[in-house]
Design a protein around this motif. Structure first.
Motif, PDB file in Angstrom:
ATOM      1  N   UNK A 186       0.427  -0.801   0.197  1.00 47.61           N
ATOM      2  CA  UNK A 186       0.373   0.295  -0.083  1.00 47.61           C
ATOM      3  C   UNK A 186       0.784   1.402   0.018  1.00 47.61           C
ATOM      4  N   UNK A 187       1.786   0.958   0.677  1.00 50.53           N
ATOM      5  CA  UNK A 187       3.026   2.259   0.988  1.00 50.53           C
ATOM      6  C   UNK A 187       3.614   2.564  -0.485  1.00 50.53           C
ATOM      7  N   UNK A 188       3.891   1.625  -1.122  1.00 51.68           N
ATOM      8  CA  UNK A 188       4.248   1.375  -2.845  1.00 51.68           C
ATOM      9  C   UNK A 188       4.254   2.450  -3.115  1.00 51.68           C
ATOM     10  N   UNK A 189       2.488   2.242  -3.556  1.00 46.88           N
ATOM     11  CA  UNK A 189       1.115   1.991  -4.153  1.00 46.88           C
ATOM     12  C   UNK A 189       1.698   4.350  -4.335  1.00 46.88           C
ATOM     13  N   UNK A 190       1.518   4.601  -2.637  1.00 41.51           N
ATOM     14  CA  UNK A 190       2.066   5.758  -2.850  1.00 41.51           C
ATOM     15  C   UNK A 190       3.395   6.392  -2.938  1.00 41.51           C
ATOM     16  N   UNK A 191       3.748   5.883  -2.186  1.00 39.10           N
ATOM     17  CA  UNK A 191       4.775   6.380  -2.487  1.00 39.10           C
ATOM     18  C   UNK A 191       6.063   6.027  -4.079  1.00 39.10           C
ATOM     19  N   UNK A 192       5.144   5.155  -5.169  1.00 37.53           N
ATOM     20  CA  UNK A 192       6.332   5.187  -5.766  1.00 37.53           C
ATOM     21  C   UNK A 192       5.715   4.901  -7.284  1.00 37.53           C
ATOM     22  N   UNK A 193       5.712   5.235  -8.294  1.00 35.40           N
ATOM     23  CA  UNK A 193       5.142   5.276  -9.777  1.00 35.40           C
ATOM     24  C   UNK A 193       6.000   2.994 -10.482  1.00 35.40           C
ATOM     25  N   UNK A 194       5.176   3.011 -11.087  1.00 35.77           N
ATOM     26  CA  UNK A 194       5.089   1.559 -11.072  1.00 35.77           C
ATOM     27  C   UNK A 194       5.344   0.772 -12.496  1.00 35.77           C
ATOM     28  N   UNK A 195       6.557   0.375 -12.789  1.00 35.15           N
ATOM     29  CA  UNK A 195       6.947   0.032 -14.019  1.00 35.15           C
ATOM     30  C   UNK A 195       7.695  -1.481 -14.276  1.00 35.15           C
ATOM     31  N   UNK A 196       6.510  -2.632 -14.452  1.00 38.50           N
ATOM     32  CA  UNK A 196       6.142  -3.987 -15.175  1.00 38.50           C
ATOM     33  C   UNK A 196       6.810  -4.424 -16.539  1.00 38.50           C
TER      34      UNK A 196
END
Ligand SMILES: Nc1ncnc2c1ncn2[C@@H]1O[C@H](COP(=O)(O)OP(=O)(O)OP(=O)(O)O)[C@@H](O)[C@H]1O
Ligand SMILES: [Mg+2]
Length: 283
Positions: free
Chosen positions: A253-263
């Motif tokens: 949950x914290x990652x979602x707020x702190x970061x942009x995701x690239x897969x």
């Protein structure tokens, strides 16, 4: 805008296990400041000569090289830059764009998570980003591979150190890159350590960058529905390919707020197996 390294004077190679930056000429032999970091020049104004003291650019570069060396980047990444990263699909193009935007728009409030199969350049991009912000912008940076951090803390326990003592400096650094997120045995000790580190950085509004081999798909994609807390994650996550299962819902949950995701897609080629790289001379 000119780069700090444009004028030359700095090289990147390895010292032991780590990437290292050093000036091509020792600061103590600098013809401009003699190692003091201050240059004296004379200017002529209104018919008079004035002596002016200014900061020596070589001394500034030395400070930045020290910042880079303190990051403890892996030795094999000493030559990693944005320019040497060659994307082979749309997501790798996006990753390059995201990390460059991060680096060129610093200071920023958000980091990024790079997810993908092995050998797709995730550590390369983390290293290139830390190199840019340390050398070009003079920002305090650190790199940590998560399972090495766990073993470092375990060894610290034997020497009477608390986990907090080791995590402390990593909580405070301006930009921290955490590599191999989700790796490890998934023990309660590991998850609690990770939880503490990320929570401290999250609460302090610090920027954190991540790389992982696990998928960034949301918890809704889980085979088994429900909330996964710090303890319950363990059994259920053993064979999961999802990062949310490996780190638990609190951290995800914290990652979602702190970061942009690239897969990166599963078919992204492993560059370690490319003949081009296999024949490359290591620094
Ligand atoms: N797209 C790319 N362009 C140029 N070099 C690349 C690229 N992808 C990977 N490499 C090179 O391949 C090697 C492996 O890359 P790297 O260690 O960054 O992979 P990784 O995604 O972190 O892998 P792992 O998941 O195993 O940690 C490095 O030498 C890196 O510089
Ligand atoms: Mg890696």
């Amino acid at each position: 805008m000119a780069n700090a390294t444009d004028a030359g004077g700095i090289t990147f190679d390895r010292v032991g296990d780590y990437a290292a930056a050093r000036l091509t000429q020792k600061l103590s032999e600098c013809p401009d400041c003699g190692g003091t970091g201050l240059m004296r020049t004379t200017t002529h104004q209104n018919g008079r000569d004035y002596e002016v003291v200014t900061a020596c650019p070589r001394a500034r570069l030395q400070k930045r090289a020290t910042l880079y060396n303190q990051a403890h980047l892996p030795a094999v990444q000493s030559l990693a830059t944005f320019e040497t990263y060659k994307p082979s699909n749309a997501e790798q193009h996006r990753a390059l764009q995201v990390v460059k935007e991060f680096a060129f728009r610093w200071p920023t409030q958000r980091g990024f998570v790079l997810s993908g199969p092995v050998g797709t350049g995730k550590t390369h991009l983390l290293s290139a980003t830390l190199k840019h912000v340390a050398i070009e912008l003079g920002v305090n940076v650190s790199y940590v591979e998560i399972s090495l951090l766990y073993s470092q803390i375990r060894r610290g326990f034997q020497d009477g150190k608390s986990g907090g003592e080791i995590i402390g400096p990593l909580s405070q650094v301006d930009v921290l890159a955490i590599d191999e997120l989700g790796k490890g045995r998934g023990s309660q000790f590991e998850l609690e350590t990770l939880d503490e580190l990320i929570a401290r950085r999250y609460n302090a509004g610090k920027v954190t960058l991540f790389a992982t081999n696990y998928s960034l798909k949301p918890p809704e994609e889980r085979a088994q529905r429900g909330y996964f807390g710090t303890e319950t994650v363990l059994e259920s996550a053993k064979d999961s390919k999802l990062l949310c299962d490996r780190v638990g819902d609190r951290i995800y949950s914290r990652l979602c707020e702190m970061c942009e995701f690239v897969e990166f897609p599963a078919a992204t080629p492993d560059m370690r197996r490319s003949p081009q790289l296999a024949g490359r001379k290591r620094p």
